[in-house]
Enzyme design. Sequence first.
Site, PDB file in Angstrom:
ATOM      1  N   LYS A  72      -5.569  11.228 -47.921  1.00 21.07           N
ATOM      2  CA  LYS A  72      -4.792  10.229 -47.150  1.00 21.07           C
ATOM      3  C   LYS A  72      -5.718   9.110 -46.694  1.00 21.07           C
ATOM      4  CE  LYS A  72      -6.592  10.723 -43.058  1.00 21.07           C
ATOM      5  NZ  LYS A  72      -7.244   9.932 -42.137  1.00 21.07           N
TER       6      LYS A  72
ATOM      7  N   GLY B 297     -15.198  12.567 -45.024  1.00 17.21           N
ATOM      8  CA  GLY B 297     -15.198  11.162 -45.439  1.00 17.21           C
ATOM      9  C   GLY B 297     -14.128  10.325 -44.779  1.00 17.21           C
TER      10      GLY B 297
ATOM     11  N   ASP C  86      -3.399  16.004 -39.323  1.00 13.98           N
ATOM     12  CA  ASP C  86      -3.104  15.309 -40.583  1.00 13.98           C
ATOM     13  C   ASP C  86      -2.367  16.186 -41.597  1.00 13.98           C
ATOM     14  OD1 ASP C  86      -4.445  13.031 -39.720  1.00 13.98           O
ATOM     15  OD2 ASP C  86      -6.330  13.579 -40.689  1.00 13.98           O
TER      16      ASP C  86
END
Length: 300
Positions: free
Chosen positions: A12, A102, A141
């Site tokens: 995402k 990341g 998330d």
Amino acid sequence: MTREVVVSAPAKINLSLGVGPVRRDGYHPLATVYQAIGLYDEITVRPAASTSLTVSGEDIDVSEVPTDGSNLALKAAALLGARHGVDEGVEMHIRKRIPVAGGLAGGSADAAGALVACDALWGTNTAREEMLAIAAELGSDVPFCLVGGTAIGSGRGELVAPAMTRGKYWWVLALADGGLSTPAVYREFDRLHDASPVPEPEVPNDLMTALRSGDVEKLGKSLSNDLQQAAFGLRPELEELLELGVQGSAHGALVSGSGPTCLFLAETETHATQVRDWLSSSVPTIVYAPGPVPGARVMR
Ligand code: ATP
């Protein structure tokens, strides 16, 4: 033949990431626009007497990914199994392409992938609402990683509503050496806002207008990330990199989530290769991917 389910789970990005004042429970309220992009981890599950996990990396370093019960994908399998009283184990393998730490929600993608994979393997047919509730327990998330596409996230990011959008975009991703810890970036955010009150977060109107019309130039100008200054604080070189990408014809540039991955917006695949080539002497690893794409899905 051994039964096997393979799921692909996309990374995402956040087209906008509005961060509010820290709540009593320690979380920051978010108003964000998520987009799932075509950079996938692959989760394979098979029945087994006891549960195990192996992880491999496709061109990325996976040495920081735990293979014990702290891996979010194994937690997902355990939580789903407990809901349905499944006492069978799973042999799980995660083939990672999403860089670790990341700002691309790799762990959350794996958790969503593991939920979809185990649900198919066990034939538990979990209702969508229950899947979303389990996902929210696993992490902020994870519900979006199930849903995919483009969506508005609120609460601490776990409340997801699909967004009306048009068009397909290309994202060039500059992958940094080494990750950034999300809690460390939030601590830096709190430090930067120590003296000034943080307003309640909102999704920018200009971003939603750009997405509804499918206007790539407007979209590029309306990207935003409240964590970006904090990420610059920890990785000052990212600020220059974003400027470089815009000089090299990207329609917009921003830090992905808590970083350190940087995102550059391109109109077509050919444009994405031009932006990639422009940045290639300054960044060791660059990939590009289309967005939006669907959430975690069974491949076979
Ligand atoms: P987010 O943007 O959701 O905060 P991120 O993309 O910055 O996350 P992840 O790749 O999810 O970061 O990894 C964060 C940490 O989570 C890793 O350093 C690792 O220790 C832990 N982790 C647990 N499970 C996984 C997993 N399946 N894949 C990657 N990391 C995992």
